[in-house]
Design a protein around this motif. Structure first.
Motif, mmCIF file in Angstrom:
data_model
loop_
_atom_site.group_PDB
_atom_site.id
_atom_site.type_symbol
_atom_site.label_atom_id
_atom_site.label_comp_id
_atom_site.label_asym_id
_atom_site.label_seq_id
_atom_site.Cartn_x
_atom_site.Cartn_y
_atom_site.Cartn_z
ATOM 1 N N THR A 314 -3.064 -2.238 4.958
ATOM 2 C CA THR A 314 -3.351 -1.970 3.546
ATOM 3 C C THR A 314 -2.090 -1.541 2.812
ATOM 4 O O THR A 314 -1.803 -2.018 1.709
ATOM 5 N N ILE A 315 -1.329 -0.634 3.407
ATOM 6 C CA ILE A 315 -0.086 -0.183 2.776
ATOM 7 C C ILE A 315 0.892 -1.345 2.641
ATOM 8 O O ILE A 315 1.523 -1.529 1.584
ATOM 9 N N GLU A 316 1.011 -2.138 3.684
ATOM 10 C CA GLU A 316 1.937 -3.267 3.649
ATOM 11 C C GLU A 316 1.523 -4.289 2.588
ATOM 12 O O GLU A 316 2.374 -4.854 1.885
ATOM 13 N N ARG A 317 0.221 -4.502 2.451
ATOM 14 C CA ARG A 317 -0.264 -5.522 1.531
ATOM 15 C C ARG A 317 -0.187 -5.088 0.068
ATOM 16 O O ARG A 317 0.132 -5.898 -0.810
ATOM 17 N N LEU A 318 -0.431 -3.821 -0.217
ATOM 18 C CA LEU A 318 -0.571 -3.388 -1.599
ATOM 19 C C LEU A 318 0.721 -2.911 -2.249
ATOM 20 O O LEU A 318 0.841 -2.928 -3.468
ATOM 21 N N ILE A 319 1.691 -2.484 -1.469
ATOM 22 C CA ILE A 319 2.959 -2.042 -2.063
ATOM 23 C C ILE A 319 3.947 -3.199 -2.048
ATOM 24 O O ILE A 319 4.172 -3.832 -1.020
#
Length: 687
Positions: A314-319
């Motif tokens: 999630t962090i990798e995808r959204l930032i």
């Protein structure tokens, strides 16, 4: 002539007697020395058998997620967990008299000694398994007489204090099989990709040949040499009656699949979490670095691999990839404090600094639920009103004036309820409450909720200007989520030593520290940040993610010039997300400020998949009534908006809202309800 002969005989007799006496003295001295050595060895007791072993880290479902070692892959297993074929092959080729000697094979020693004398150097070995084990445990491998004497002494101590089974088990767990694999289990996994107890005769006879010289007889170096060595080993097994000729022939022709890969080579699984676990082993369990790295521990952790993967992805995808903003996330089971996922940064290889447990950042408005809980304890209710307007606070003790501001300088310019103040994140209401309670109150409340960082006793503390850790904020909200029970972040469930003995087991139980009814009232207030019914002079702070929600959550967002937060929970899971710049750069872009909320809702939604949808159940001592969100009074039919709000029983409002009576038009006449026809008349009604 006769006299001379007699004199010679007498002289010879003297020499013989002297030699005999000296021999007796020598034997006596030897016996005394031997007895002394044996007595000394006995007094010293059993030598420690600890050897460097890989420490393994397990997830909550028993999956290995990491390993600590110094380049020596070793996993200690009991003798019963090693294939009998490997045991027999090793004894047959290394020390066929293992079970009958006392640690030394004197016939082999004599032969080796003669060879060494002829060569005037240490060229031939005659070491038994016991001697080799002593060398593996305590000594270097150089070929010197001094080392051999020490080896002999340690061998004596081993044989005096340990059984043959224990010595053989230790030997098979310490011998070097090449390519960084120490011991039968590590070697079996490396060469054949299977545990040692599953080795076939063909595989075991190949493996037993490697220790003579891994650089020569490893099947990965030379299969030809390995097969030659295998034939020799199988022949000795036949000679020593371990197997028959047919079994030997079958083993020689047995097809082999060589893997050549170590177990647990992946190091990317939850690296920040693993670092936190190592830190906990050191600080909480008081284990030294060597024990942690090389003690052969089995560390059973709380991490949920599914949630961990969701958090990282999630962090990798959204930032945005080109953004320098960092992020951290902690999720916990609120019932017991078990940490289920932990991300300390966007890239461990680039920056191992763990922002989830090490960084101290300003929490902003996520501190307000702790403040308002303290207010509830001091007589406030969700309907308590205070004015929201630009305010300058002046003090009598020469402190500087303080003029907090709301986001975008928006104010109600009238009184608002505490429930609405939380949902809209009104700063004026928060500071007024903080000063009314006294600055010590929030400091003490923060300690009660497990925050260990220093809290500055200043008016701005209500707005989260004193730094906190992400993991501690997640834990604080867990106390709300579980109904007011004290929990602490738990990373480790159990630790076993290399023998399988449990040396630590987490048995901490949650215990009440908050009043359950007040904790629930606070939780219900925190659901308000996602409820448009509480919109006022501005919208509720969770408005941007309401449409992504499929279940009820409670939570609070927060932001400062340099930090953006979102913390929230369901009855099953709590998670805290922080985003910001490491160097304290200001967050200017609106998109950058929204990262925390978007990461949080996507993580929570994905992590909850498969879990039953649960709401927050009101405990005894609470009562829910419908109120007008604008003034906190009991709602009437005339109120355009009404919201179910919970109070501690006896503190609920008793006054009804009258704000809308002046604007109420004359109510239209109610239509008369149609009279119900008897059933028997319906039978004849054809209209």
């Amino acid at each position: 002539m006769e006299i001379i002969t007699n004199q010679r005989f007498r002289k010879a007799g003297k020499y013989i007697r002297a030699f005999f006496i000296l021999s007796l003295i020598g034997v006596a001295i030897a016996i005394i020395l031997a007895s002394g050595i044996l007595l000394y060895a006995k007094l010293l007791g059993p030598p420690p058998l600890a050897v460097p072993q890989s420490t393994l880290f397990y997830s909550d479902d028993g999956t290995v997620i990491g390993e600590s070692h110094n380049g020596q892959k070793r996993y200690w297993v009991e003798l019963s967990e090693i294939s009998p074929y490997l045991v027999d092959a090793t004894i047959s080729i290394e020390d066929r008299k293992f079970y009958s000697h006392n640690g030394f094979d004197y016939k082999r020693i004599a032969g080796a000694l003669i060879a060494d004398i002829k060569a005037m150097a240490k060229v031939q070995g005659a070491s038994t398994i016991s001697q080799q084990y002593a060398r593996n445990l305590f000594l270097a491998h150089e070929k010197t007489w001094e080392r051999k004497l020490k080896e002999a002494f340690y061998t004596i101590r081993l044989e005096m204090n340990y059984s043959k089974k224990e010595i053989l088990e230790g030997y098979l767990n310490t011998i070097y099989y090449g390519h960084g694999a120490y011991g039968a289990e590590a070697a079996s996994q490396f060469y054949f990709g299977k545990p040692a107890h599953e080795l076939t005769l063909g595989e075991a006879s190949i493996l037993a040949g490697v220790p003579k010289g891994a650089g020569i007889y490893s099947p990965l170096v030379s299969m030809e040499n390995a097969k030659k060595r295998q034939k020799i080993i199988l022949q000795t097994m036949v000679t020593n009656h371990y197997i028959d000729k047919n079994s030997a022939m079958t083993a020689i022709t047995e097809p082999l699949t060589i893997v050549g890969k170590h177990l647990h080579t992946k190091t990317s699984t939850a690296p920040y979490f693993q670092d936190a676990v190592r830190h906990a082993l050191k600080t909480e369990l008081k284990l030294d670095d060597r024990t942690i790295e090389l003690g052969g521990l089995k560390v059973y952790t709380t991490i949920d691999l599914k949630q961990q993967a969701i958090a990282e992805q999630t962090i990798e995808r959204l930032i945005s990839k080109d953004s320098e903003i960092q992020a951290s996330l902690v999720s916990m089971n609120p019932r017991n404090g078990h940490v289920k996922a932990l991300v300390g940064g966007r890239n461990y290889e680039e920056s191992p600094f763990n922002r989830a447990v090490q960084a101290i950042r300003q929490p902003g408005s996520t501190m307000k639920p702790l403040l308002y809980y303290a207010a509830l304890e001091n007589g406030f209710t969700p309907s308590t009103m205070m004015r929201s307007e630009p305010t300058t606070f002046r003090f009598d003790d020469d402190r500087a004036e303080y003029s907090p501001k709301n986001f975008n300088s928006q104010y109600a310019n009238e009184e608002i309820t505490m429930a609405q103040a939380l949902a809209l994140s009104d700063n004026i209401y928060a500071v007024k409450t903080h000063l009314f309670l006294g600055v010590d109150t929030l400091v003490n409340t923060a300690k009660k909720f497990g925050l260990s960082t220093k809290m500055n006793k200043v008016p701005s503390l209500a707005l989260g200007t004193s730094g906190v850790r992400v993991i501690e904020m997640a834990n604080a909200y867990s106390i709300f989520a579980n109904g007011g029970k004290k929990v602490s972040p738990v990373l480790i469930k159990r630790v076993e030593n290399y023998k399988g003995d449990i040396i630590f087991e987490n048995k901490k139980e949650a215990f009440p520290i908050l009043k359950p009814e007040l904790a629930f009232v606070m939780t219900q207030m925190m659901t308000g940040i996602f409820d448009p019914k509480l919109n006022g002079y501005t919208s509720v702070t969770g408005r941007t993610i309401i449409n992504d929600m499929t279940r009820t959550y409670a939570g609070k967002s927060g932001s400062t010039d340099t930090d953006s937060w979102m913390i929230g929970y369901s009855p099953q899971l709590v998670s805290a997300v922080w985003t910001g710049y490491d160097k304290g750069h200001s967050i200017h872009l609106t998109a950058d400020k929204s990262y925390a909320k978007n990461i949080w809702i996507r993580f929570m939604e994905d992590a909850h998949k498969g879990m039953p949808i649960k709401g927050f159940k009101p405990p005894k001592g609470t009562v829910g009534v419908y109120v007008n969100p604008e003034n906190g009074k009991l709602a009437t039919d005339n109120c355009p908006i009404k919201r179910l709000t919970y109070f501690v029983e006896g503190t609920e409002p008793t006054e009804y809202c009258t704000d809308h009576l002046l604007y109420q038009k004359e109510a239209p006449a109610k239509k008369a309800k149609p009279t119900k026809k008897p059933w028997y008349k319906k039978l004849f009604d054809w209209s």
